[in-house]
Scaffold this motif. Structure first.
Motif, mmCIF file in Angstrom:
data_model
loop_
_atom_site.group_PDB
_atom_site.id
_atom_site.type_symbol
_atom_site.label_atom_id
_atom_site.label_comp_id
_atom_site.label_asym_id
_atom_site.label_seq_id
_atom_site.Cartn_x
_atom_site.Cartn_y
_atom_site.Cartn_z
ATOM 1 N N ASP A 220 -43.132 -2.457 8.149
ATOM 2 C CA ASP A 220 -44.712 -2.065 8.028
ATOM 3 C C ASP A 220 -45.119 -3.603 7.555
ATOM 4 O O ASP A 220 -46.031 -3.704 6.984
ATOM 5 C CB ASP A 220 -44.841 -1.241 7.090
ATOM 6 N N TYR A 221 -44.509 -4.668 7.982
ATOM 7 C CA TYR A 221 -45.481 -5.976 7.654
ATOM 8 C C TYR A 221 -46.505 -6.275 8.281
ATOM 9 O O TYR A 221 -47.248 -6.845 8.057
ATOM 10 C CB TYR A 221 -44.211 -7.254 8.044
ATOM 11 N N GLY A 222 -46.948 -5.354 9.572
ATOM 12 C CA GLY A 222 -48.184 -5.661 10.281
ATOM 13 C C GLY A 222 -48.286 -6.715 11.109
ATOM 14 O O GLY A 222 -47.470 -7.745 10.974
ATOM 15 N N ARG B 157 -48.374 1.127 6.043
ATOM 16 C CA ARG B 157 -47.752 0.529 4.723
ATOM 17 C C ARG B 157 -47.290 1.347 3.941
ATOM 18 O O ARG B 157 -47.747 2.423 3.295
ATOM 19 C CB ARG B 157 -48.818 -0.201 4.026
ATOM 20 N N GLY B 158 -45.684 1.207 3.595
ATOM 21 C CA GLY B 158 -45.355 2.086 2.763
ATOM 22 C C GLY B 158 -44.798 3.427 2.990
ATOM 23 O O GLY B 158 -44.062 4.367 2.344
ATOM 24 N N VAL C 240 -39.179 -0.897 5.279
ATOM 25 C CA VAL C 240 -40.329 0.015 5.062
ATOM 26 C C VAL C 240 -39.918 0.139 3.637
ATOM 27 O O VAL C 240 -39.257 1.154 3.345
ATOM 28 C CB VAL C 240 -40.723 1.044 5.722
ATOM 29 N N TYR D 291 -52.289 -6.580 2.893
ATOM 30 C CA TYR D 291 -51.958 -5.626 2.068
ATOM 31 C C TYR D 291 -53.034 -5.818 0.780
ATOM 32 O O TYR D 291 -53.208 -4.927 -0.001
ATOM 33 C CB TYR D 291 -50.678 -5.739 1.234
ATOM 34 N N SER E 252 -54.900 -2.177 -2.835
ATOM 35 C CA SER E 252 -55.550 -3.661 -2.750
ATOM 36 C C SER E 252 -56.191 -4.254 -3.731
ATOM 37 O O SER E 252 -57.303 -3.677 -4.111
ATOM 38 C CB SER E 252 -56.484 -3.334 -1.211
#
Lengths: 274, 274, 274
Positions: free
Chosen positions: A15-17, A48-49, A74, C190, C256
């Motif tokens: 999920d690092y993008g 994310r997550g 993740v 993030y 965030s």
């Protein structure tokens, strides 16, 4: 997978993008430890997550991947008490590496179960000092690279009982006569919504290809047609179909079913044959 | 491109996006069929289902790519009646693989036209069962990998007449004395707007480098300067220029021309020399 | 790095993003010039034109990368008067290639400084005609590929004095007794906010692990806890920590921090021990 054998493959999902250097740094780390490794990015776009979305994507991808190492990160609990693990799985000696939070287990089951497991949080292969927030770089990538280079699990960590590995609890679709109750498992970037069932459940409810169903969701009801592909319904209309993972799913031809119905993960929907 | 020859290159372009595992699974499929293949991701960020944007990006990229296989999947008609094709093109024996919806043909023309074409929907190389919605994985990637591995078109599908391949209809810019009428072809992620013309059309209208033009669009008029690069105008000002594809384009130094003018694909704009 | 030596590695970082074919075309160009090269994408998601964010990401990544060529393109002044450069750096003969706008210099310092520098705007390796807006394709990628293929800097450009290379001016955190003043350097995807300091500065202010601090920002004040990882604070709470780059940073567990505090790059925050 000895140094003189075929090119070792490492698949990589996270999920690092695409926006930060996190996935790229893991590539660099793998390549330093095992310059021969071939890295296949499955995706780094998992929400994310979202461990479940990552687990489902990994499970969908591994049957199509060459035997090798499947690295997945993740990891919302990074730096906490969750274990870091490497697993051996399947008849062709594949390995899975990642956090022990359920992320790896759907794929492991798809590959035939876990034959051997080790805890790698203090592996000799870790980059030191080990950061508290980037175990992809400091623990998972170097261990995956060592496996690609031919290292054994025994050398990489402490043995643990595969029965103790964390598993996700998934919702369960059910059917009563011609009424099917499903739950949203994932939503892809197109807005296609996949459920906790295969198309067989609607076939068992007596729905035939081309027939219409009523979809009840929190916001109301809608009509959908059971079909094979997007073009089987008019633009803007709802399609119920078996998606490329073999999962029952809902799409809109040229649109977003998730947006149109206002659904999100875990929502319950009721599909009624007419 | 025999097994003992140089590393075979497969370029890959799609609208699969970075969020799902679709492009990654295609990588895995290619690698299983042709472990020696080198895959170059041109982009997977084509706007969903935007065949023309994909065709233009592919056409811009192939002249810079090594000879090899060019795999492209932007396929809103997947699972419907459109054909799936593999083409041979150009003096150096390149191949193109994708849906027969116009996606491949601008690139094929750029490479010198189509010399041979086959329909691959039922190729021996397809992964079976063939899904109705993920032909990238089940048809296009395995056929591209087989070509990279040295297979011939004749072995991969049924011959079809290249004249019957689908082509896109593109708009056509035109000029009347010092007034040029253009249409928006694509908008990149920076908001730079490219047109259906080359910079020669404004030169023919008598506009010299550094001169100002009036840009009429649906929302009003704006002034732009003919220049070479973004820094040729002040921050926030409009630049008319030949972009890296050799296409006439409109940009804002440090901003988004598409946003500022409120234009979208196919919009007509009128450029008038002062 | 001669043709018979190990596989040459080219790392690649840019602000080209995932949506267009720009990064992919550079891959193609590199591969044509140096088919043996192994390309590692560090990221192409640097915010458009944000040279400092690119420089910090590159600096964070290079220590983990194999020796080789580090190609980086964040280049808002493309086609203008800024120089294009290739640098030799470090004990293991690494090279850096990119615009002379400060992008490369933090990484060069991290690698031990610049030993040799050349201007490459008119290099024999450039693709011609050289476009005014895509020097990644026409200048930087081909020069990086030539270096990967074993070319010397002397062959690739005109020598320049390393002392004349552009450097970024970074803000400087400072401390007065138990009050630390920091500035926002970058914000990752993030929403984690990194500062111009290391965790040592809060230790010097007498703050211990687990202690609370007051964070003053333009929009008000908030409480944060000094910790090691996200799970050290409750969901939704602020964590002050040393991030994976070794930098002092602020995060929200499961959220965030940048959004919650409304901060952006260069903002000044004051951290006060209780």
């Amino acid at each position: 997978m000895s140094p003189s054998g075929p090119v070792p493959v490492v698949t990589f999902l996270s999920d690092y993008g695409p926006w930060d250097e996190f996935a790229g740094v893991c590539h660099a780390v793998i390549l330093r430890r095992c310059p021969r490794a071939r890295i296949v990015d499955l995706t780094h776009g998992v929400a994310r997550g979202d461990v479940r979305a990552g687990a489902l994507a990994l499970c969908a991808a591994v049957p199509f991947a060459p035997a090798g190492v499947h690295l997945a990160v993740v990891d919302p609990g990074v730096g906490g008490s969750r274990r870091a693990v490497a697993l051996r799985s399947g008849a062709d000696g594949r390995h899975l590496v990642g956090p022990d939070n359920g992320l790896l287990m759907l794929a492991a089951d798809e590959l035939g179960g876990v034959l051997e497991a080790v805890e790698i949080s203090h592996s000799v292969e870790c980059l030191r000092p080990i950061s508290a927030t980037f175990h992809g770089r400091d623990i998972f990538a170097p261990v995956a690279a060592a496996l690609a280079d031919g290292a054994t699990l025994a050398r990489l960590g402490e043995p643990i009982d595969p029965e103790t590995l964390e598993r996700l609890e998934l919702p369960r679709a059910h059917r009563h006569e011609r009424v099917v109750t499903v739950h949203v498992l994932t939503i892809d970037a197109y807005g296609n919504v996949s459920f906790d069932a295969t198309p067989e459940i609607v076939a068992a409810a007596g729905v035939e290809l081309g027939a219409e169903l009523i979809v009840q969701h929190a916001g109301g009801t809608a009509a959908a047609t059971l079909g094979r592909t997007f073009g089987d319904v008019a633009p803007g209309e709802l399609l119920l179909y078996g998606d490329a993972r073999g999962t029952l799913a809902l799409a809109i031809n040229g649109g977003s079913a998730a947006h149109a119905l206002g659904v999100s993960a875990d929502d319950e929907l009721v599909l009624s044959a007419r």
